[in-house]
Design a protein around this motif. Structure first.
Motif, mmCIF file in Angstrom:
data_model
loop_
_atom_site.group_PDB
_atom_site.id
_atom_site.type_symbol
_atom_site.label_atom_id
_atom_site.label_comp_id
_atom_site.label_asym_id
_atom_site.label_seq_id
_atom_site.Cartn_x
_atom_site.Cartn_y
_atom_site.Cartn_z
ATOM 1 N N GLU A 24 0.863 -1.186 0.000
ATOM 2 C CA GLU A 24 0.000 0.000 0.000
ATOM 3 C C GLU A 24 0.894 1.228 0.000
ATOM 4 O O GLU A 24 1.774 1.340 0.849
ATOM 5 N N GLU A 230 1.493 -6.246 8.833
ATOM 6 C CA GLU A 230 1.643 -5.036 8.034
ATOM 7 C C GLU A 230 2.870 -4.299 8.563
ATOM 8 O O GLU A 230 2.947 -4.013 9.757
ATOM 9 N N LYS A 281 -3.875 -6.211 15.303
ATOM 10 C CA LYS A 281 -4.912 -5.725 14.416
ATOM 11 C C LYS A 281 -6.052 -6.732 14.392
ATOM 12 O O LYS A 281 -5.897 -7.840 13.917
HETATM 13 MG MG MG Z 1 -3.995 -1.538 5.227
#
Ligand code: MG
Ligand code: ADP
Ligand code: ZN
Length: 501
Positions: A24, A230, A281
């Motif tokens: 991303e 991430e 998360k």
């Molecule tokens: Mg994300």
């Protein structure tokens, strides 16, 4: 995930892992003003909270106005990555509380992004590679928090709203990437593309381009997905490659030891060379997305898209292909020239200067490319930014070497001086007395002197020691302060030695 963990239990080192990576990128768009208000977007030299207004401070009762330029830059990016462009798009509120978000929501795009299903192709050590791009959408940036201590040593957090409301483009790939190197190359190619089309300055060092990597591993050859983490806080391309490489190794070590992975966000610590937990998360955070009531849907009519498409410059991939197919450069050289905008500009400038010459006097593109990838980039890297050379002067320099008027070694010195002073090549050559001596008459005197002055070397040569000639030619070069054409000098020295034998 279950699959990966089960496999891992067959014993340490028993499984060959394959990484699955999705990237991303958030890129700050190159606009004059912010996304929904008229505050200036250029924050250089701006004191804290100096570029703010009721809109980007999130005051109740204010209304956003869409920055047309920001939309155009995302559309340009979408077209450049061959995405499908939305005919109608919409804005959504992404709701969450944090001190850097005064409205309590961020205006973003959820299910109708401006662009979907694009792709980007680039070179890697294992050949060309294509990554599918899931979406590119537009949103606003948050304020910046600064954690520090006050005069009496208490830990405090300050908020700077300058960044609040800057236009951000988010570009998300499919999980197609398999190695840390591919991830770095993807990020580099994307930056080059964004800069080429003027969408973003994309400087990673100052946060204009932020790269986050979603990383998981699975047994090689399987096609399920493992638990992903991430990775954030990578501030350079080198950090992207290293952080992902380390995260892959960390995950493999956990699974090899029979452990389990948890979905979490990890930061990259460049100094310690490891990723660390930032926060766990939950499967999907609930942002309570809903359509932004203060902004109507946005229509992108075909004529607008067409105007943007026709305004796009030649893209990096097309340019590399042209250099290889039409000019005969290697794909490596084409890649090096296109990757560096200043080098690309010099090469193009030189090509058009060469095109004005008669065909038989025109230097080959390959010869010009060698100067750009060699001397020019060497000097540019040494000096940092802003090194200028003229394409026309480069063509003259290469021609002089080709015509035997300047030696290769001296040409490098002339080029360096041209870059340094901007002076023309002809002027430098005559000023430094570097014009190469190729005519026999001018060289004869120097050669006679050298032969007379070095009887030992002459005897060596006549006794069959071939390498003695190199010494003698070296002496001729010295006597002419490097101006002798070495090949001509060698021929003449040999002739003279043979005839005197
Ligand atoms: Mg994300
Ligand atoms: P989020 O909403 O948390 O950002 P997304 O589903 O939008 O999650 O995916 C974000 C990125 O993660 C995308 O680039 C996607 O390709 C990638 N991704 C999704 N699943 C995995 C996985 N198991 N391993 C690696 N990358 C993944
Ligand atoms: Zn504002």
């Amino acid at each position: 995930m279950a699959e990966a963990a089960a496999q891992a239990r067959t014993g340490p080192g028993a499984v060959a892992w394959e990484a699955v990576i999705g990237i991303e990128v958030h890129a700050q768009l190159r606009t004059a003003s912010k996304m929904f208000c008229p505050c200036p977007a250029d924050l250089r030299d701006a004191g804290p909270n100096s570029h703010t207004c009721p809109v980007c401070l999130g005051m109740p009762g204010t209304l956003p106005v869409i920055n047309r330029r920001a939309v155009e830059l995302v559309l340009a990016t979408g077209l450049a990555i061959e995405a499908e462009m939305a005919a109608v798009t919409r804005w959504d509120r992404k709701n969450y509380f944090y001190p850097d978000l005064p409205k309590g929501y961020q205006i973003s795009q959820y299910d109708l992004p401006l662009a979907v299903r694009g792709r980007l192709t680039f070179d890697t050590n294992d050949g060309p590679f294509t990554v599918r791009i899931r979406r590119a959408h537009l949103e606003e940036d948050t304020a910046r928090l600064q954690h520090t201590t006050d005069e009496v040593g208490r830990r405090i957090s300050l908020v700077d709203f300058n960044r609040s409301g800057l236009p951000l483009m988010e570009i998300v790939t499919e999980p197609d990437i398999r190695t840390a190197e591919q991830a770095r190359r993807y990020a580099e190619e994307l930056r080059l593309l964004l800069r080429t089309i003027g969408a973003s300055d994309a400087e990673m060092e100052n946060g204009q381009m932020r790269v986050e990597a979603n990383v998981s591993i699975r047994p090689a050859g399987s096609d399920g997905f493992g638990v992903r983490t991430e990775v954030k806080n990578m501030n350079s391309f080198r950090a992207v490659e290293r952080a992902i490489g380390h995260e892959i190794e960390r995950q493999a070590a956990v699974l090899d030891a029979g452990g389990t992975l948890v979905q979490e966000t990890r930061g990259w610590d460049d100094a310690r060379n490891e990723t660390y937990v930032m926060r766990s998360k939950e499967d999907s955070e609930d942002y309570r997305y809903f359509p932004e009531p203060d902004l109507p849907p946005l229509r992108t009519d075909p004529a607008w898209l067409e105007a943007i498409r026709s305004g796009l410059p030649e893209l990096p991939s097309a340019r590399r292909a042209r250099y290889v197919a039409a000019l005969g450069l290697t794909s490596y050289d084409a890649g090096v020239i296109v990757a560096e905008p200043a080098a690309g500009a010099l090469f193009e400038d030189a090509l058009s200067a060469a095109a004005a010459l008669l065909a038989e006097r025109r230097p080959a593109p390959k010869a010009l490319a060698n100067w750009v990838t060699g001397e020019y980039l060497r000097i540019a890297k040494q000096r940092g930014d802003g090194v200028h050379a003229s394409g026309g002067e480069l063509v003259r320099l290469v021609s002089m070497v080709g015509e035997g008027r300047l030696s290769g070694t001296n040409a490098k010195e002339v080029f360096a001086r041209h870059v340094e002073t901007g002076q023309q090549v002809e002027g430098i050559v005559s000023g430094m007395g570097l014009t190469q001596i190729s005519d026999t008459a001018s060289l004869t005197a120097a050669i006679d002197e050298v032969i007379a002055g070095n009887p030992a070397a002459v005897a060596d040569y006549r006794a069959g020691k071939e390498q003695a000639i190199r010494f003698l030619v070296g002496q001729v070069m010295k006597a002419t302060r490097g101006q002798a054409n070495a090949a001509v000098a060698q021929r003449l020295v040999r002739e003279r030695l043979e005839e005197g034998a």
